[in-house]
Each structure stands twice: as structure tokens, then as C-alpha cells.
Scaffold this motif. Sequence first.
Motif, PDB file in Angstrom:
ATOM      1  N   VAL A 122       0.834  -1.096  -0.058  1.00 12.40           N
ATOM      2  CA  VAL A 122       0.159   0.068   0.032  1.00 12.40           C
ATOM      3  C   VAL A 122       0.754   1.140   0.080  1.00 12.40           C
ATOM      4  N   TRP A 123       0.621   2.229  -0.865  1.00 11.98           N
ATOM      5  CA  TRP A 123       1.304   3.354  -1.020  1.00 11.98           C
ATOM      6  C   TRP A 123       0.419   4.427  -0.736  1.00 11.98           C
ATOM      7  N   ILE A 124       0.997   5.695   0.050  1.00  9.49           N
ATOM      8  CA  ILE A 124       0.005   6.401   0.533  1.00  9.49           C
ATOM      9  C   ILE A 124       0.789   7.790   0.365  1.00  9.49           C
ATOM     10  N   GLY A 125       0.322   8.846   0.039  1.00 10.80           N
ATOM     11  CA  GLY A 125       0.960  10.231  -0.111  1.00 10.80           C
ATOM     12  C   GLY A 125       0.119  11.344   0.411  1.00 10.80           C
ATOM     13  N   GLY A 126       0.367  12.531   0.496  1.00  9.31           N
ATOM     14  CA  GLY A 126      -0.326  13.864   0.847  1.00  9.31           C
ATOM     15  C   GLY A 126      -0.134  15.108   0.032  1.00  9.31           C
ATOM     16  N   ASN A 127      -0.878  15.778   0.401  1.00  5.67           N
ATOM     17  CA  ASN A 127      -0.749  17.306  -0.544  1.00  5.67           C
ATOM     18  C   ASN A 127      -0.640  18.551   0.184  1.00  5.67           C
ATOM     19  N   ASN A 128      -0.431  18.373   1.724  1.00  8.76           N
ATOM     20  CA  ASN A 128      -0.602  19.768   2.280  1.00  8.76           C
ATOM     21  C   ASN A 128       0.677  20.486   1.876  1.00  8.76           C
ATOM     22  N   CYS A 129       0.603  22.023   1.949  1.00  4.29           N
ATOM     23  CA  CYS A 129       1.640  22.737   1.785  1.00  4.29           C
ATOM     24  C   CYS A 129       1.538  23.741   2.990  1.00  4.29           C
ATOM     25  N   ILE A 130       2.826  24.273   3.206  1.00 11.95           N
ATOM     26  CA  ILE A 130       3.019  25.190   4.394  1.00 11.95           C
ATOM     27  C   ILE A 130       1.890  26.318   4.418  1.00 11.95           C
ATOM     28  N   GLY A 131       1.465  26.911   3.455  1.00 12.29           N
ATOM     29  CA  GLY A 131       0.911  28.186   2.926  1.00 12.29           C
ATOM     30  C   GLY A 131      -0.832  27.757   3.127  1.00 12.29           C
ATOM     31  N   ARG A 132      -0.986  26.570   3.080  1.00 12.82           N
ATOM     32  CA  ARG A 132      -2.582  26.370   3.205  1.00 12.82           C
ATOM     33  C   ARG A 132      -3.341  26.848   4.378  1.00 12.82           C
ATOM     34  N   ASN A 133      -2.729  26.573   5.537  1.00 16.14           N
ATOM     35  CA  ASN A 133      -3.347  27.390   6.742  1.00 16.14           C
ATOM     36  C   ASN A 133      -4.791  26.670   7.040  1.00 16.14           C
ATOM     37  N   LEU A 134      -4.789  25.112   6.729  1.00 13.84           N
ATOM     38  CA  LEU A 134      -6.283  24.522   6.926  1.00 13.84           C
ATOM     39  C   LEU A 134      -6.392  24.323   8.267  1.00 13.84           C
ATOM     40  N   PRO A 135      -7.477  24.366   8.865  1.00 16.03           N
ATOM     41  CA  PRO A 135      -7.878  24.046  10.309  1.00 16.03           C
ATOM     42  C   PRO A 135      -7.255  22.779  10.748  1.00 16.03           C
ATOM     43  N   GLY A 136      -6.659  22.672  11.801  1.00 19.92           N
ATOM     44  CA  GLY A 136      -6.227  21.322  12.548  1.00 19.92           C
ATOM     45  C   GLY A 136      -5.107  20.585  11.715  1.00 19.92           C
ATOM     46  N   LEU A 137      -4.465  21.417  10.901  1.00 21.21           N
ATOM     47  CA  LEU A 137      -3.144  20.917  10.381  1.00 21.21           C
ATOM     48  C   LEU A 137      -2.007  21.764  10.473  1.00 21.21           C
ATOM     49  N   GLY A 190      -1.062  -2.560   7.357  1.00 21.77           N
ATOM     50  CA  GLY A 190      -0.521  -1.464   8.060  1.00 21.77           C
ATOM     51  C   GLY A 190       0.862  -1.206   8.599  1.00 21.77           C
ATOM     52  N   LYS A 191       1.666  -2.299   8.279  1.00 27.64           N
ATOM     53  CA  LYS A 191       3.107  -2.312   8.695  1.00 27.64           C
ATOM     54  C   LYS A 191       4.056  -1.356   7.910  1.00 27.64           C
ATOM     55  N   PHE A 192       4.655  -0.496   8.198  1.00 25.47           N
ATOM     56  CA  PHE A 192       5.347   0.374   7.584  1.00 25.47           C
ATOM     57  C   PHE A 192       6.773  -0.095   7.231  1.00 25.47           C
ATOM     58  N   LEU A 193       7.149  -0.013   5.773  1.00 23.14           N
ATOM     59  CA  LEU A 193       7.971  -0.653   4.814  1.00 23.14           C
ATOM     60  C   LEU A 193       9.109   0.518   4.626  1.00 23.14           C
ATOM     61  N   MET A 194       8.633   1.454   4.038  1.00 22.63           N
ATOM     62  CA  MET A 194       9.459   2.460   3.304  1.00 22.63           C
ATOM     63  C   MET A 194       8.815   3.910   3.001  1.00 22.63           C
ATOM     64  N   GLN A 195       9.935   4.769   3.202  1.00 22.78           N
ATOM     65  CA  GLN A 195       9.744   6.055   3.077  1.00 22.78           C
ATOM     66  C   GLN A 195      10.537   6.876   1.923  1.00 22.78           C
ATOM     67  N   ILE A 196      10.014   7.367   0.830  1.00 22.52           N
ATOM     68  CA  ILE A 196      10.670   8.115  -0.209  1.00 22.52           C
ATOM     69  C   ILE A 196      10.362   9.375   0.119  1.00 22.52           C
ATOM     70  N   GLY A 197      11.324  10.280   0.327  1.00 20.15           N
ATOM     71  CA  GLY A 197      11.262  11.613   0.681  1.00 20.15           C
ATOM     72  C   GLY A 197      11.257  12.148   2.161  1.00 20.15           C
ATOM     73  N   ARG A 198      11.115  13.341   2.411  1.00 19.90           N
ATOM     74  CA  ARG A 198      10.847  13.688   3.853  1.00 19.90           C
ATOM     75  C   ARG A 198      10.126  14.990   3.813  1.00 19.90           C
ATOM     76  N   LEU A 241       4.804   6.956   1.384  1.00 17.99           N
ATOM     77  CA  LEU A 241       5.001   6.005   2.208  1.00 17.99           C
ATOM     78  C   LEU A 241       4.603   4.761   1.742  1.00 17.99           C
ATOM     79  N   LYS A 242       5.167   3.494   2.167  1.00 15.21           N
ATOM     80  CA  LYS A 242       4.955   2.148   1.479  1.00 15.21           C
ATOM     81  C   LYS A 242       4.522   1.348   2.778  1.00 15.21           C
ATOM     82  N   PHE A 243       3.348   0.551   2.857  1.00 12.40           N
ATOM     83  CA  PHE A 243       3.009  -0.221   3.999  1.00 12.40           C
ATOM     84  C   PHE A 243       2.536  -1.753   3.412  1.00 12.40           C
ATOM     85  N   THR A 244       2.682  -2.663   4.367  1.00  5.78           N
ATOM     86  CA  THR A 244       2.118  -3.927   3.954  1.00  5.78           C
ATOM     87  C   THR A 244       0.279  -3.549   4.127  1.00  5.78           C
ATOM     88  N   ALA A 245      -0.402  -4.610   3.554  1.00  4.02           N
ATOM     89  CA  ALA A 245      -1.637  -4.278   3.539  1.00  4.02           C
ATOM     90  C   ALA A 245      -2.441  -4.308   5.122  1.00  4.02           C
TER      91      ALA A 245
END
Length: 368
Positions: free
Chosen positions: A128-143, A158-166, A152-156
Amino acid sequence: MGHAQHYFRRYGLSAVMGLCISASLVGCVSTPDQSAGVPVFEVDPSWPKVPPKWRLGDASSIAIDAKDNVFVLHRPRTLKPEESSMAAPAVLVFDAGGNFMQSWGGPGSGYEWPEREHGIHIDYKGYVWIGGNNCIGRNLPGLKAIGDDQILKFTAAGKFLMQIGRSSQSKGNADTKNLHQPADVWVLPRTNELFVADGYGNHRVAVFDADSGEFKRMWGAFGNKPVDKDECPPPSLSSVPPGPGPDQFSIVHAIRVANDGTVYVADRENRRVQMFTQDGKFVKQLVRGSAPFARNLALSPDRDQRFLYVGGGTDIVVVDRKSLEIVTTIQGAGMLGGGHQIATDSKGNIYVAATTRGLQKLVFKGMK
């Protein structure tokens, strides 16, 4: 007649000439070859069955595994404060009938969970591969003021396996170590390569080894070198000028790679889908400037993957994936519209994640 009995179709005369409308199963004649029929769908109003103890935030993305189990990625932090205590985990898994199976996701040890959940993909090995799209200037509530510059890469389970980027480390399109608000990914089995729609902050396709995370190549619109234009919040265009569009991607919102290696990229704000070889050579494009288009992509599951489904504003456009000609559109009572991200299962059903509008299953009823 209930929602499940309604399905309207609009037939494309061509990618340039536009669409004609039919509310029947007979329809009207269109230029592309329809001798093999066009797909027809019904809304399943009972899908999914979310456990009553939980509430879902914005449904951002959806993915299907080899057993046709459906993985939903939502944004728990978009719930109202009075519902936050009932927030479901970020990833929920349902079977094809909509029955709840398991859940996981969220911040944990050893990885940086995205601040604003965006895309989910299940690869051919079941990861399972997961990504996000927050940027610093969004200023969204709760973020927090954090940039989602990782995948991020996980098993089905939910066990963490790998991260590309920081997080918050992107140095732009030339950066081979980080992403910049990646919207979507796809793994091509025969090369074991991860293709990333990168994304909201960058304007490129980036390719990595799916096991090691090693960077391999990148390209921009028309195969051009991607150029930095970091806008936060990202643009939301109400119209596009006539013609082929700019020589750079805007928001690279979705990506699919067919079994033959052909790459399809949804350039959302420019309302176009571009086709490439797996090495990034531009082949052709489809522009539909008259209405919102290229919000998302999915491939039909037949052997030849004949159709490319492309999310619009109120419809899902059915495209012949080799010619990029519009064949028909899926639209009608009870539909949530073109969705935010979509996916298909092995039986041809389409699943829609429509952010604030929720989730939906469109049941494939055969070819007409």
C-alpha cells in the motif's frame, strides 16, 4: 424508479466536436467504433457499510487489491470538532459488498504520516502506497505548517516498510530525493517501477524503484524538462484557453500505467490527459476544455484495458485508451459526479472517492 435504476449516457462525437446527450440505452451515434459496445453502470446505494461508531472525513482516494477488497483513504482531521472523537482511522478496508474488514493508518514511529491525506495505491505485490498534498501556506484548520514531500509504503495490514522523501524537504522539480505534494502513484509490475504524479508543488512524473526507492527518471508535460512554479495554495482554474495548453503541467493529479507500459497523466487544471511511453516520450493528448476534466484516472480490467475512465465535473468520461477518443460518458441520477479519485476492480465496477460528497460504487452492468 430508484437511484440504482438510473443511468444516463452521453456519447462523444470526437475529442474535438463535443458531446451529444441521450437518456436511454439506445443513445445516439458517435464517431469512435462502438461495435463491441460501451460500458453501462448502476449506482449501488448501499455501499459501503461504515461501522456506526465511526465518522469519515473527506474521502480522498480509493484503491483495490487483488481480491477486490477496497481500501479507502480519508482525512480524519476534516471532521467537525464535535465529531472528532468518532474519527475512523485514515485507512479503512471493505470487501466488494461494502462490509468492513479492517482499519489502520495515522502518525506512527519511524515514518512521517502525511498532514493532508491524498492518494492511495495497492501494487501487484499487495503493498500500500500513501501520499499527501499539504503545503505550508494552506493554513487549513487542524493541520500543521508541514509540507507533504514524501510517499509511504506499507503492508496491507499497515506495517510500515519504506519512505521516499521527507516532510518539508523538497528542493523543487530537480530534486531526486524528495517529492512535493505527490497526488497519486502507480506501480508497473513488469519493471517494478513506481510512477508518481508529483503533483501539487512539483509539475512532473517521477519514477522510482519500488523496492529500493532509488530515483530513476522524470519528465514534465509533453516530455519537457519540468520547471519550478510552486504555488501554495495551488491554483484552481475556472477555464482554459483553446489549443493544446501550456508546455508545463499544472496539478499532476492522477497517473495510470497500462499493462503495455503506456503512461497516462491527468493534468487537472489544464483539463487534459497526456499519454507517454514508460520512458517519458510524449505520444498524444486529449483536451476537454469546455468543462472540468482530468480529475482522476482508472483503467478498465479487460485483457486489453480498452477503456480509460477520466473523472470530470458531473460525469466520468469513457475514453478509448489507445486512440484517446471519447466513447461515452457516465452520468445520471444518484451519481456523486466525477469524483476526486477513482478505481476499478476485476469485475469492472468503478469506485469513487468524492471528498466532501463521500464514497460510491458504480456497478458494471455489461456492454450495451
